[in-house]
Design a protein around this motif. Structure first.
Motif, short mmCIF file in Angstrom:
data_model
loop_
_atom_site.label_atom_id
_atom_site.label_comp_id
_atom_site.label_asym_id
_atom_site.label_seq_id
_atom_site.Cartn_x
_atom_site.Cartn_y
_atom_site.Cartn_z
N VAL A 157 12.74 12.04 7.43
CA VAL A 157 12.23 11.45 8.94
C VAL A 157 10.73 12.17 8.67
CG1 VAL A 157 11.90 10.87 11.19
CG2 VAL A 157 14.06 10.86 10.11
N LEU A 158 9.62 11.18 8.58
CA LEU A 158 8.50 11.73 9.04
C LEU A 158 7.94 10.95 10.22
CD1 LEU A 158 5.68 13.42 8.52
CD2 LEU A 158 5.21 11.45 6.80
N VAL A 159 7.34 11.59 11.30
CA VAL A 159 6.66 11.10 12.41
C VAL A 159 5.03 11.84 12.34
CG1 VAL A 159 6.28 10.79 14.66
CG2 VAL A 159 8.62 10.94 13.79
N ASN A 160 4.17 10.98 11.87
CA ASN A 160 2.94 11.23 11.18
C ASN A 160 1.90 10.86 12.29
OD1 ASN A 160 0.85 11.79 9.14
ND2 ASN A 160 0.57 9.76 9.02
N HIS B 252 18.54 14.43 7.57
CA HIS B 252 18.68 15.69 6.88
C HIS B 252 17.61 16.56 7.07
CE1 HIS B 252 19.63 18.22 3.54
NE2 HIS B 252 18.38 18.04 3.10
N THR B 253 16.37 16.08 7.31
CA THR B 253 15.12 16.75 7.42
C THR B 253 13.98 15.90 8.30
OG1 THR B 253 13.60 18.48 6.33
CG2 THR B 253 14.04 16.26 5.30
N SER B 254 13.23 16.60 8.86
CA SER B 254 12.29 15.83 9.74
C SER B 254 10.95 16.62 9.61
CB SER B 254 12.74 15.74 11.08
OG SER B 254 12.89 16.97 11.84
N LEU B 255 9.87 15.83 9.65
CA LEU B 255 8.48 16.37 9.67
C LEU B 255 7.80 15.79 10.86
CD1 LEU B 255 7.48 16.12 5.67
CD2 LEU B 255 8.43 18.17 7.11
N VAL B 256 7.20 16.47 11.54
CA VAL B 256 6.21 16.07 12.61
C VAL B 256 4.77 16.61 12.62
CG1 VAL B 256 6.26 15.61 15.05
CG2 VAL B 256 8.45 15.52 13.88
N GLY B 257 3.91 15.77 12.66
CA GLY B 257 2.42 16.41 12.70
C GLY B 257 1.40 15.51 11.75
N ASN B 258 0.42 16.02 11.29
CA ASN B 258 -0.50 15.37 10.57
C ASN B 258 -0.37 15.81 9.26
OD1 ASN B 258 -1.95 15.39 13.12
ND2 ASN B 258 -3.96 15.51 12.45
N TYR B 259 0.16 14.61 8.36
CA TYR B 259 0.59 14.48 7.00
C TYR B 259 -0.25 13.82 6.15
CZ TYR B 259 4.46 17.72 8.14
OH TYR B 259 5.13 18.81 8.44
N CYS B 260 -0.88 12.37 6.71
CA CYS B 260 -1.55 11.52 6.03
C CYS B 260 -2.20 10.90 7.11
CB CYS B 260 -0.53 10.63 5.22
SG CYS B 260 -1.58 9.24 4.20
N THR B 261 -3.47 11.10 7.22
CA THR B 261 -4.47 10.75 8.38
C THR B 261 -5.21 9.71 8.08
OG1 THR B 261 -5.88 12.73 7.93
CG2 THR B 261 -3.91 13.04 9.44
N SER C 61 2.37 6.72 12.32
CA SER C 61 3.40 6.05 11.46
C SER C 61 4.69 6.85 11.46
CB SER C 61 2.83 6.06 10.04
OG SER C 61 2.62 7.34 9.44
N ILE C 62 5.92 6.00 11.13
CA ILE C 62 7.16 6.72 11.00
C ILE C 62 7.57 6.18 9.62
CG2 ILE C 62 9.70 6.40 11.59
CD1 ILE C 62 8.66 5.54 14.40
N THR C 63 8.11 7.08 8.99
CA THR C 63 8.66 7.02 7.44
C THR C 63 10.11 7.62 7.38
OG1 THR C 63 6.20 7.57 6.51
CG2 THR C 63 8.23 7.77 5.01
N ARG D 126 0.90 -1.10 0.08
CA ARG D 126 0.02 0.01 -0.09
C ARG D 126 0.97 1.43 0.05
NH1 ARG D 126 -2.85 -3.03 4.66
NH2 ARG D 126 -1.30 -2.30 6.00
N GLY D 127 0.41 2.31 -0.42
CA GLY D 127 0.81 3.50 -0.47
C GLY D 127 0.31 4.39 0.77
N VAL D 128 1.31 4.75 1.65
CA VAL D 128 0.69 5.39 2.83
C VAL D 128 1.55 6.86 3.17
CG1 VAL D 128 -0.54 3.50 4.03
CG2 VAL D 128 2.12 4.02 4.42
N ALA D 129 1.95 7.25 4.52
CA ALA D 129 2.29 8.45 4.62
C ALA D 129 3.48 9.05 3.80
CB ALA D 129 2.77 8.69 6.31
N GLY D 130 4.24 7.66 3.35
CA GLY D 130 5.79 7.91 2.46
C GLY D 130 5.28 8.93 1.03
N ASN D 131 3.86 9.04 0.87
CA ASN D 131 3.50 9.80 -0.07
C ASN D 131 4.04 11.16 -0.13
OD1 ASN D 131 1.92 7.92 -1.40
ND2 ASN D 131 -0.06 8.38 -0.39
N VAL D 132 4.03 11.74 1.13
CA VAL D 132 4.68 12.83 1.31
C VAL D 132 6.15 13.34 0.64
CG1 VAL D 132 5.29 14.80 2.94
CG2 VAL D 132 3.37 13.24 3.27
N PHE D 133 6.91 12.60 0.97
CA PHE D 133 8.33 12.44 0.32
C PHE D 133 8.37 12.15 -1.14
CE2 PHE D 133 10.08 11.73 4.87
CZ PHE D 133 10.16 13.08 5.37
#
Length: 335
Positions: free
Chosen positions: A260-263, A292-301, A309-311, A152-159
């Motif tokens: 990194v994405l903590v979603n 290198h970069t990190s995102l934390v928050g609501n990105y793929c709910t 989720s962690i990406t 499946r495609g999930v929160a990694g969509n963002v990157f």
């Protein structure tokens, strides 16, 4: 027992949400005339540029609408809650995004989306609009590594969308944008944990059951089963479990870089996400990996589902440049 939502009528929730989004972000977005489910970036499409069209079901906001804007996606086709958009808004999006250099479709690997986007691509070909498709498959819990094309495609969509959108904005050819999108997808890994269900606006009833002291590792963003259900663990234990699976598959070397994405899956607050981020940082540092970069928050709910989720995207020089490329979207910016 029914859940509580700030809605008017369940059947109107998606269209009323879209009206609200257009009211809130008129400088970024507009809807195609007569096609309210086809949302286009005001400053995205341009002549000679490959158009990027994303889309899928509602209920995952800010995915997909929030990532429409200059430097990222040119348009998003919107479906009902957890349901694929039909071909008509997809076609409208592609027509609006078409600058004569072709159009790339990107969306999560779900049967309904595949069917409707493929149908739209066939119809667009009759109008001499070339369309390519790249499915996102970052959810490592949903199929073995040997069957990555079934994931499946999930929160990694963002990157993944971010890298492809930057390639479009930089003037890459359709062949090169497709290559970048596939490369970004193969280097992106996500795994999540669900603590409680969500409820659809039409039913106001939980869409799955989970015990009061339980959690499910690897659950999908529509409530699809994960790989294990067990007793609720601490944040550090959850982060360790998710990262163990991700890092085992990623096989990075000390000194490598990651994004990194903590979603949040919907209702998990920032306090808990930053507690997870703390542990993620500790574990990556111990592995010799640089964030290198990190995102934390609501990105793929998933509506109001509790969980996270962690990406990780395993960066190389090209992906790092594309992730850093500026974008200005309704709900996401990079400078």
């Amino acid at each position: 027992m029914k859940t509580k939502k700030l809605i008017n009528a369940g059947d109107n929730a998606v269209d009323e949400m879209l009206e609200g989004i257009l009211c809130a972000h008129p400088d970024h977005l507009y809807a195609v005339d007569g096609m309210p489910r086809a949302i286009v970036a005001r400053h995205g499409p341009r002549q000679g540029k490959v158009g990027l069209v994303i889309g899928g079901g509602s209920g995952h906001e800010p995915t997909f609408l929030g990532f429409v804007g200059k430097g990222l996606a040119d348009a998003a086709a919107v479906g009902n809650v957890f349901a694929s958009p039909p071909p008509d808004p997809i076609i409208a999006c592609a027509t609006a995004a078409n600058g004569g250099a072709g159009v790339l479709f990107m969306y999560g690997n779900y049967a309904g989306d595949v069917m409707n986007f493929d149908m739209a691509a066939e119809m667009l070909a009759m109008d001499d609009i070339e369309v390519r498709t790249v499915l996102t498959t970052d959810d490592i819990a949903s199929a073995p590594r040997s069957q990555r094309d079934k994931r499946r495609g999930v929160a990694g969509n963002v990157f993944i969308f971010k890298a492809a959108g930057a390639a479009c904005d930089l003037g890459y050819s359709l062949d090169e944008v497709e290559r970048v999108a596939r490369h970004a997808n193969t280097r992106t890994y996500t795994m999540g944990v669900a603590l409680s269900p969500c409820s659809l606006p039409q039913t106001l009833k939980p869409n799955f059951a989970i015990g009061e002291g339980e959690m499910e590792i690897g659950m999908g963003i529509h409530g699809e089963p994960g790989v294990a259900r067990g007793a609720l663990e601490s944040a550090d234990q959850v982060a360790d479990t998710l990262l163990y699976r991700i890092l085992s598959e990623m096989q990075a070397d000390a000194g490598d870089r990651v994004a990194v994405l903590v979603n949040s899956l919907g209702s998990t607050p920032l306090m808990e996400l930053y507690i997870l981020m703390r542990r993620v940082s500790q574990r990556l540092d111990a592995a010799g990996l640089a964030i290198h970069t990190s995102l934390v928050g609501n990105y793929c709910t998933s509506l109001e589902m509790a969980g996270a989720s962690i990406t990780l995207m395993h960066l190389d020089d090209e992906l790092q440049r594309l992730i850093d490329h500026p974008c200005d979207c309704a709900m996401f910016k990079a400078r």
